[in-house]
Structure formats: C-alpha cells, structure tokens
Design an enzyme around this catalytic site. Sequence first.
Site, mmCIF file in Angstrom:
data_model
loop_
_atom_site.group_PDB
_atom_site.id
_atom_site.type_symbol
_atom_site.label_atom_id
_atom_site.label_comp_id
_atom_site.label_asym_id
_atom_site.label_seq_id
_atom_site.Cartn_x
_atom_site.Cartn_y
_atom_site.Cartn_z
ATOM 1 N N ASP A 157 41.404 33.925 32.837
ATOM 2 C CA ASP A 157 41.706 32.506 32.618
ATOM 3 C C ASP A 157 40.576 31.567 33.024
ATOM 4 O OD1 ASP A 157 41.768 32.409 35.337
ATOM 5 O OD2 ASP A 157 43.927 32.208 35.519
ATOM 6 N N ASP A 166 42.594 40.469 32.652
ATOM 7 C CA ASP A 166 43.432 40.015 33.740
ATOM 8 C C ASP A 166 44.860 40.003 33.194
ATOM 9 O OD1 ASP A 166 43.993 38.904 36.273
ATOM 10 O OD2 ASP A 166 44.308 36.982 35.271
#
Lengths: 69, 645
Positions: B540, B344
């Site tokens: 995350d 990401d």
Amino acid sequence: MKKKILIEGMTCASCAMNVERSLKKIEGIDEVGVSVLTNKAIVESENEISDDELKKAVSRAGYKTISIE
Amino acid sequence: MEEENNIENLEIRTWKKKLVLSWIITIPIIILMYSEMIFGIHLLTSSVMTLVVLVLAFPVIFIFGFSTLKSGLKGFTTLYFNMDSLISLGTVVAYLTGIIQFFYPIQNYSGISAMVMAIFVTGKYIESKARGRAGQEIKKLLELGAKNATVLRNGKEIEIPISEVKIGDVIIVKPGEKIPTDGIVVKGESSVDESMISGESLPVDKLKGSPVIGATINQDGILYIRATKIGRDTFLAHIIDLVEEAQGTKVPIQKLADKITSIFVPAVLVLSVLTFVGWIIFGNLNSAIGSAIAVLVISCPCALGLATPIALTVGSGMGAKRGILIRRGEAIQTMKDVKTIMFDKTGTITKGKPEVTDIKTYGKIDKKEFLKISASLEKLSEHPLSKAIVNYANLKVYQKVTSFKVLRGKGIEGIISKKKYLIGNRRLLEENGINLSKFIQDIEKYESEGKTVMTVSEGKKVLGFLCVADSVKEDSKEALQILQEKGYNTVMITGDNERTAKAIAKKVGITQVIASVLPEEKSKKVMELQESGFVAFVGDGINDAPALKQANVGIAMGSGTDIAIEAGDIVLTKSSLIGVTQAINLSKKTFGKIKQNLFWAFAYNVVAIPLAVSGILHPVFAEIAMALSSITVVTNANLLRRTKI
C-alpha cells in the site's frame, strides 16, 4: 531541493544531452533529467541552487530558460 | 501548463509554415536543375541559372533555416554542438559552392543545399507531430482539470475560476459536472466516475463524508463538497508531476545511446573532415565536397537519443490512462528480470476494510461491557483493525483510558478505572505472561477460517476474543493465477498469524506465506528472497515504504487519495491486483519497444554513415534517410499503442 526548468530551443536529442551536461557541471547537483519531449529539465540537489545559476547553465549550452519552479 | 502546450503547438505551426514556404521555392529549383540534367533542356544559360538557383536557395537556407542555423552555428562558439550544427554546416558549405564555382571550377551544390534544408524542415515537421502524438495521453491529463467551480459564498451560489477556490469553500457539483478539486462530501449523495484517475470503469458511490477527487465526474446527484486541497496539492496535480518527472528518468539500457549522442556531433564533424581529406587524396575535389556534405547531413543523433524516451513517453501515457503510473524508467527494465512477486496481504490482496465477524467472551462479563471496554481502547489507535472494532461497537460514549500505548505489530494496552487491559495477538499476551493454552483451540478454529483473532485481557485474565476478517478483493484470485501461469513465484507477506494468513492465501491460490512479520521486518524478508532472484513488492505504500524501496521493483497501490504516490517505482491508482498484471505487461512491452528502437537507431547509423563516407549516397538521399530515421523511431514508439495491455 527539486526544481523544474522549462526550456526553449531544444530541437533534438543532442540538445537535451547538451543541457544535461551543462547542468551537471553545477557543483552540488545530484540528479539531472532533461527531456526534449516535455522541454523540461528536472534537477535535484542536497543544497539550494539558485535560479540564476541554473539559468546560466542552460544558456551556457545555448538554450533559453522560460521558467523555473 | 498552458505555456508548455503553447510551445509545442507553436513549434508544429512554425515547422509547417517553413515547410510550405521552403518547398514553394525548392520545387522550381528542382525543375530547373533536373530538366537540364535528365532531359537536357536548357531553360537558362548556365551562369544565369546558377545565379537564379543561388537567389532562390538563399531564403530557404538563411530565412526558413535561420533558427536552425542560429542554433547550430552557436555550437561552434560554445562547443555544445547539436544536430543543427551538422545541418547548418552541411547546407552552408553546399550553398557556398555555388558562389565559389564562379572563381574556381568545382561542382555546384547550391541547389542541393535548398533541397536538403527543405527535406530537413519536412522531417522536423513530421517528427514534431509524431512527438505530440506520443505525449497525447499525458496532455489529456493536463487538460483534465476543471476550469470553473460553483461555490457557496455568503449563502449565494457563484461561479468562479478554479484558481480562486480556497480550502474550506463549499462547492456545488451538479450531475454531469466535473468535480473541480479534491474535497469531502458535506451534503448530497451521488455516484462518481473516477475512471480518468484510476482506470476503474465502475462509478463509485459517494455520500456525506466520502472523499472525492478533482477532475472526476459526478454522475446522478447533486454533491456539496468542501474543498480540502487546491492547486498544486491536488491528487491530479501530483499525478501530472509524477508522470512528467518520469519522462526525465533514465532507463539503464539507454546509457550507451546517451553516451554516443553526447559525443556524436563532434565525432561526425571530425569524420566529415576526414572524409573530405580522404577523397582529396584518393579521389577528386568534387566527390570530396559531396561526400563530406553527405556525412554531415546523414548523421542524426536523434534516432539514438529519442529511441528510449519516446517509447517511455508512449508507455507511461498508456499506463496513466489505466491508472498505472511509471515513476522511474528503470523499473520497466528491471521488471523483465523479476522472478518473485511478493504481496502484502492487507489492502493489497484483501480489501483492507476489516469487519468484526465474531465475538466470544469467557466468564461473567457480558458482550456489551466487553465491547465497551474494547472499543474505548481501540478508539485511540489508528490501525485498520481498531477501526473495525470501533465501527462495530458504535458507542455513544467512550470510557476514559489512561497510559495508552500502541505496541506495533502486537496490539495495544491501556488502563480503564485502574484496571490494565491488553488487546492484541498471541505474541502480546504471551509476552505479558498470560497463559492461553485453555483458549488455543477456539483461537485456532477462527484463525483457520481466515479471521484475525484479538484477545482481550484484564490483568492476567482473558476476557474474550474479537474476530475480524478482511474479505479478498474480487479479482485477486484471477490476477494471481495469471501471474503464476506466467511463471512468477508469488508470495504473501503479513503481520497476521500463520493460520489466518494461510486461510486467506488458500482462497487466492498462493502457496508461499510469510506470516507474523513485524512491519519493520518486511524489508528484511524482501532481502532474503532477493538472494534467489529479483523481487517485486506490491503493497500500500504507507506501511510498506521500506519494503517497496528494498525490492527491485516496488509497486505501490491504493484507491483514490489514500495512496502514497511518492512510494514505489510504479504506482497503481486503482485498487485491483489486475493492475499489477497490467503494469508488468506494460513494462515488458515498453521495454521491448525500446530495444527495437535502439536496434534500428544503431543499425541506421552503422549502415548509413559508411555509405555517406564512401560517396555512394548523394547528399539529397542522405538527408531523406536522416529524416526517415528519426521519424521511424517516433512512429514505431507510437505503434506501442496497438498492443493490448
């Protein structure tokens, strides 16, 4: 539900397997992980399983429950 | 926790005591037996000697071996056999031969029984010590927490045990002291050593409003901290739970070993009986007894059963020390098949702390007014980009916003003084029928610099842009390079537009970019990549939870308490991509160790048991081999520590 059982008397890998086998026989239990290294069993299930039932399963395999949390 | 430590220490102490006492008695037995056998010296007449040996061996088997006999013989009533069942049967039968030989001429194994028990106890002692060493890092985690805290109550500083600290208490932490629990700094400035939690070696600066983690060490200033989490809810407690739970999880490769372990003891009992019968038919009674005992005492399910969990324990302990938490054992096996690693962008490759870099307005609106409108709207959103704008504008008073809406993956909308405003990406504005063709050149210019451009519109009119950039983490490039050199296919995924994404990707050396992805689409993109092999996803853990789950290995990362510790198969508590390379390395090394251990454990049993059946191995040597087999496996796992991660 997730419960951690501290067990006394597991001296070797086959003891851990015994406890695991016995706990797995409890109806409704999804996952059982027993470690002879931490002297602990961690059980997971959809529905609540009483401490008594867990204790019974541990003693059926020949071991002693010290605490459940 | 103390209870657990006590059990283990007690176990080691008990084995040690039994060990010493067993040998004190067994050594004279050995001298008696072998002086006669080897040197032909008759210290005693044979029947007296038998009696002496029986008397000496009795406490070794039935007192020092009592707990083993109790645990083992119980198996014969509950049918849950264990390792002790084998030793119990072996030593008791051996001991009984000493009594039986008074009535029937058979070989006397009673002295041997004491030796077998003494070796067994010795093996157990060494093994329990080595097992303790295997879990040393995890034990250190348990001891990491502070015992006391100095709190401010009724204006007075008092020292209380950590268990009495309540949420909301203000705790005073002096330089060099441990921060007792999770909290927020309310007064003071200092730097804090968080290495025990994150593996991050540099101290982290803390000032008013900064979150702090319990068990980290305050360096140079006095900090006043308001406790926000206590007891089982603290970050450290979560880490401990997670590491412990991981111990009980299975690595798929151990399935066969587990299956064998679970039927091992009954199978050996049957084999021992068959050996006895076989030797009676084809040989003689004495060899039958010796071989049957050898089979019982040589067979050890421990090496097989411990091979995987002990390596996993050492590996996860090594990880915990470096801020790498292995949540599921399966991940370390899956890791070796991973071909593609998907990252990401925000907060993973970049710092995740975007800042406003440029503002451009069109028409007669002035920048101040423009910012006021933008920040008033963004104030209502939790998005990191929104926070960047709010921080930048730093307004004292916000305008009243009505009909506010967050349009996930696109932007926001709201009404101020009856005028409808939109702030967001191109998709949002175009969907609302706003023509951007006049501004496209400007937008693309900023985007190709790696900035995220948010357009602000009032009605159908474009007011201007807010450009926000998120800088790349210092070691992202290095980490990605290492991974690429190892042959991994690296991919960046982001909700950002293609041009901005590519500019960032270029900075860190990623060529494959999947941009303009809505948050809920990320897991679908993982699925698509999975068609060409195993995929690891690094994110995350908060917005990426579904993608982490979909990936073959989900690696969640974050810094300090921000981290979603329940997401992912592996959790990194330090916010650095080097952690990913370390996690992969550690997984591979640990898995390699597991394979080695399983090989030795299988090989041992495959070679040793037939030797015992064939009568080649004397029961004493059989027992030594048995003890060595499990010690080898545990020691080999401990050797994992020597490898560099």
